[in-house]
Scaffold this motif. Sequence first.
Motif, PDB file in Angstrom:
ATOM      1  N   MET A   1       0.838  -1.213   0.000  1.00 38.38           N
ATOM      2  CA  MET A   1       0.000   0.000   0.000  1.00 38.38           C
ATOM      3  C   MET A   1       0.860   1.244   0.000  1.00 38.38           C
ATOM      4  N   ALA A   2       0.408   2.228  -0.709  1.00 39.42           N
ATOM      5  CA  ALA A   2       1.159   3.486  -0.814  1.00 39.42           C
ATOM      6  C   ALA A   2       1.362   4.104   0.561  1.00 39.42           C
ATOM      7  N   ALA A   3       2.593   4.369   0.867  1.00 41.00           N
ATOM      8  CA  ALA A   3       2.893   5.017   2.136  1.00 41.00           C
ATOM      9  C   ALA A   3       2.941   6.525   1.912  1.00 41.00           C
ATOM     10  N   GLY A   4       3.369   7.236   2.895  1.00 36.37           N
ATOM     11  CA  GLY A   4       3.549   8.676   2.728  1.00 36.37           C
ATOM     12  C   GLY A   4       2.251   9.437   2.900  1.00 36.37           C
ATOM     13  N   PRO A   5       2.330  10.739   2.706  1.00 32.94           N
ATOM     14  CA  PRO A   5       1.193  11.610   2.982  1.00 32.94           C
ATOM     15  C   PRO A   5       0.091  11.423   1.955  1.00 32.94           C
ATOM     16  N   LEU A   6      -1.062  11.934   2.281  1.00 31.41           N
ATOM     17  CA  LEU A   6      -2.178  11.903   1.340  1.00 31.41           C
ATOM     18  C   LEU A   6      -1.915  12.859   0.186  1.00 31.41           C
ATOM     19  N   VAL A   7      -2.039  12.343  -1.037  1.00 27.73           N
ATOM     20  CA  VAL A   7      -2.007  13.204  -2.214  1.00 27.73           C
ATOM     21  C   VAL A   7      -3.256  12.869  -3.008  1.00 27.73           C
ATOM     22  N   LEU A   8      -4.134  13.821  -3.091  1.00 29.43           N
ATOM     23  CA  LEU A   8      -5.449  13.541  -3.669  1.00 29.43           C
ATOM     24  C   LEU A   8      -5.333  12.893  -5.042  1.00 29.43           C
ATOM     25  N   ASP A   9      -4.411  13.422  -5.841  1.00 33.25           N
ATOM     26  CA  ASP A   9      -4.305  12.966  -7.223  1.00 33.25           C
ATOM     27  C   ASP A   9      -3.971  11.478  -7.343  1.00 33.25           C
ATOM     28  N   THR A  10      -3.388  10.919  -6.330  1.00 35.16           N
ATOM     29  CA  THR A  10      -3.037   9.496  -6.376  1.00 35.16           C
ATOM     30  C   THR A  10      -3.877   8.668  -5.402  1.00 35.16           C
ATOM     31  N   PHE A  11      -4.869   9.296  -4.830  1.00 39.62           N
ATOM     32  CA  PHE A  11      -5.737   8.608  -3.876  1.00 39.62           C
ATOM     33  C   PHE A  11      -6.702   7.728  -4.671  1.00 39.62           C
TER      34      PHE A  11
ATOM     35  N   THR B  46      -9.051  19.039   0.833  1.00 38.19           N
ATOM     36  CA  THR B  46      -7.791  18.384   0.491  1.00 38.19           C
ATOM     37  C   THR B  46      -6.995  19.176  -0.538  1.00 38.19           C
ATOM     38  N   VAL B  47      -7.665  19.612  -1.582  1.00 40.36           N
ATOM     39  CA  VAL B  47      -6.961  20.365  -2.624  1.00 40.36           C
ATOM     40  C   VAL B  47      -6.425  21.678  -2.067  1.00 40.36           C
ATOM     41  N   VAL B  48      -7.224  22.351  -1.283  1.00 45.06           N
ATOM     42  CA  VAL B  48      -6.779  23.615  -0.705  1.00 45.06           C
ATOM     43  C   VAL B  48      -5.587  23.369   0.217  1.00 45.06           C
ATOM     44  N   ALA B  49      -5.656  22.303   0.991  1.00 41.11           N
ATOM     45  CA  ALA B  49      -4.532  21.992   1.885  1.00 41.11           C
ATOM     46  C   ALA B  49      -3.261  21.731   1.086  1.00 41.11           C
ATOM     47  N   GLU B  50      -3.410  21.100  -0.064  1.00 39.96           N
ATOM     48  CA  GLU B  50      -2.225  20.755  -0.853  1.00 39.96           C
ATOM     49  C   GLU B  50      -1.619  21.954  -1.567  1.00 39.96           C
ATOM     50  N   THR B  51      -2.436  22.943  -1.843  1.00 41.37           N
ATOM     51  CA  THR B  51      -1.946  24.065  -2.652  1.00 41.37           C
ATOM     52  C   THR B  51      -1.767  25.342  -1.857  1.00 41.37           C
ATOM     53  N   ASP B  52      -2.397  25.378  -0.699  1.00 44.12           N
ATOM     54  CA  ASP B  52      -2.289  26.543   0.165  1.00 44.12           C
ATOM     55  C   ASP B  52      -3.185  27.703  -0.261  1.00 44.12           C
ATOM     56  N   TYR B 107      -8.202  19.035   8.644  1.00 49.01           N
ATOM     57  CA  TYR B 107      -7.489  18.320   7.584  1.00 49.01           C
ATOM     58  C   TYR B 107      -6.484  17.338   8.164  1.00 49.01           C
ATOM     59  N   GLU B 108      -5.847  17.750   9.235  1.00 49.69           N
ATOM     60  CA  GLU B 108      -4.823  16.886   9.811  1.00 49.69           C
ATOM     61  C   GLU B 108      -5.403  15.633  10.465  1.00 49.69           C
ATOM     62  N   SER B 109      -6.691  15.662  10.743  1.00 45.62           N
ATOM     63  CA  SER B 109      -7.286  14.400  11.192  1.00 45.62           C
ATOM     64  C   SER B 109      -7.966  13.666  10.035  1.00 45.62           C
ATOM     65  N   VAL B 110      -8.350  14.415   9.008  1.00 51.22           N
ATOM     66  CA  VAL B 110      -8.992  13.804   7.846  1.00 51.22           C
ATOM     67  C   VAL B 110      -7.988  12.986   7.026  1.00 51.22           C
ATOM     68  N   ALA B 111      -6.826  13.561   6.806  1.00 47.00           N
ATOM     69  CA  ALA B 111      -5.854  12.929   5.907  1.00 47.00           C
ATOM     70  C   ALA B 111      -5.442  11.530   6.367  1.00 47.00           C
ATOM     71  N   PRO B 112      -5.090  11.349   7.627  1.00 49.31           N
ATOM     72  CA  PRO B 112      -4.710   9.992   8.048  1.00 49.31           C
ATOM     73  C   PRO B 112      -5.883   9.016   7.922  1.00 49.31           C
ATOM     74  N   LYS B 113      -7.075   9.525   8.184  1.00 48.36           N
ATOM     75  CA  LYS B 113      -8.251   8.657   8.048  1.00 48.36           C
ATOM     76  C   LYS B 113      -8.411   8.208   6.595  1.00 48.36           C
ATOM     77  N   ALA B 114      -8.116   9.135   5.681  1.00 45.88           N
ATOM     78  CA  ALA B 114      -8.194   8.769   4.261  1.00 45.88           C
ATOM     79  C   ALA B 114      -7.211   7.657   3.936  1.00 45.88           C
ATOM     80  N   LYS B 115      -5.995   7.800   4.419  1.00 48.40           N
ATOM     81  CA  LYS B 115      -5.004   6.762   4.167  1.00 48.40           C
ATOM     82  C   LYS B 115      -5.441   5.428   4.777  1.00 48.40           C
ATOM     83  N   GLU B 116      -6.051   5.525   5.931  1.00 51.17           N
ATOM     84  CA  GLU B 116      -6.505   4.299   6.591  1.00 51.17           C
ATOM     85  C   GLU B 116      -7.597   3.618   5.767  1.00 51.17           C
TER      86      GLU B 116
END
Lengths: 152, 152
Positions: A1-11, B46-52, B107-116
Motif C-alpha cells: 500500500m502506498a505510504a507517505g502523505p495523502l495526495v489527492l491525485d493518487t488517492f 484536500t486540494v486547498v490543503a495541498e496548494t495553500d 485536515y490533519e485528522s482527515v488525511a490519516p483517516k483517508a489513508k486508513e
Amino acid sequence: MAAGPLVLDTFLPYRLSIASNLVSGAIARIYQSLFGLSIPEWRIVTVVAETDAITQQEIGQRTRMDKVTVSRAAIALERRGLIERRAHPGDGRSQLLHLSATGRTLYESVAPKAKELEERLFGDFTAAELDTLTSMLRRAEAAALRLEGEAR
Amino acid sequence: MAAGPLVLDTFLPYRLSIASNLVSGAIARIYQSLFGLSIPEWRIVTVVAETDAITQQEIGQRTRMDKVTVSRAAIALERRGLIERRAHPGDGRSQLLHLSATGRTLYESVAPKAKELEERLFGDFTAAELDTLTSMLRRAEAAALRLEGEAR
DNA sequence: TCCAGATAGTTGCGTTTGATACGATGTGCG
DNA sequence: CGCACATCGTATCAAACGCAACTATCTGGA
C-alpha cells in the motif's frame, strides 16, 4: 500500500471515481442520443435480454440499483413498448419482465454498440490487463461491502 | 479486447461504475459521520490543503467537479469556518481559498483517516498492482475524454 | 384459520445535481 | 479609449436520486 502523505491525485478512491464518472458520462451521452436510453434503462434492457424473464427485485440485486430506480425505469420502458410485464405465476406481488419484439430489436442494435464502446475505451488493453482490471475492481467492491457491513 | 457477446456482468464500464459507487458510497458515509463533510467538501479541503491558496476554477479543473458544485461546497465550508476566501490580487472576479486554522486542524485528522480507508479498501493489493490499477484508470479516463471530444 | 411480520413494487418528498442564465470583472482589438 | 467578447463565481430551475412510507400480497406459527 502506498505510504507517505495523502495526495489527492493518487488517492485511489478518488481516481476510481474520476475514471468512472468520465466513462459513465461518455456512455450515458451516447446511449441517450443514439437510443434515448438512460443508464438504468439500458441496464434493465440488457439484464432482461440475458435472462428472458426476471423480476424487478432480481434486477436490483444484480445491478445494485435501488428498487425505486428499477421501478421507474421499468415503467418508462413499458410505456415505450420495449418491455412487457406479466403477472408472476405464484407470487401476486411480483411481475416478470421480458422484452417485447421491439425491445429485442433495439437490444440487438444496442449490444454491438456497447461492445464497440468498450473497444474504444479499453481497446489498447491486453486481454491479461482486462482480466486484471476486472478482478481488481471486484476485489475493491468486496472490500467496500465489508466496510459498509462493519458500519451497521 | 474481450470478444463474444455482451454480458453485462463482465462489461467493463459497468464494473467500473459498480465498484466506484460502492467505494464512494462507503467513503461518503464515513466522512459524513466522522467529519460532517460531503465528498465535494472533502475534496476541496484536500486540494486547498495541498496548494495553500487556489481559485475555485482551478479546483474544478483538478477534481473535474462542476463549478456550481465547487461554489456551493466552498460556501458551506466558509460558513463552517473551515476555509477563508480572500480577494484574488489582480483579478476581481476571483478569490483565493485557503484553510483556516480550524480547517487545517480538521485536515490533519482527515488525511490519516483517508489513508486508513485506502488501506482497508486496497490493503491486499501489492504495490505493483496499485500502480497498474492507477495507470489503467488514467488510461480509461483519457479514452473517455477522447470519446467526449469526438462528440462535439 | 388467523394474524404478525416479511417482501414486491409504487408513490411522496426532501436532497443533490448540473445545465442555463446572470452580474461583475477582465481582455483584446479597432 | 471603448466596445465586444471571454471568464469567475452565484443564482435559478428542472431533473435525478434515494430514503421512507404505503399498498398489496405472501409466509409461518399458534
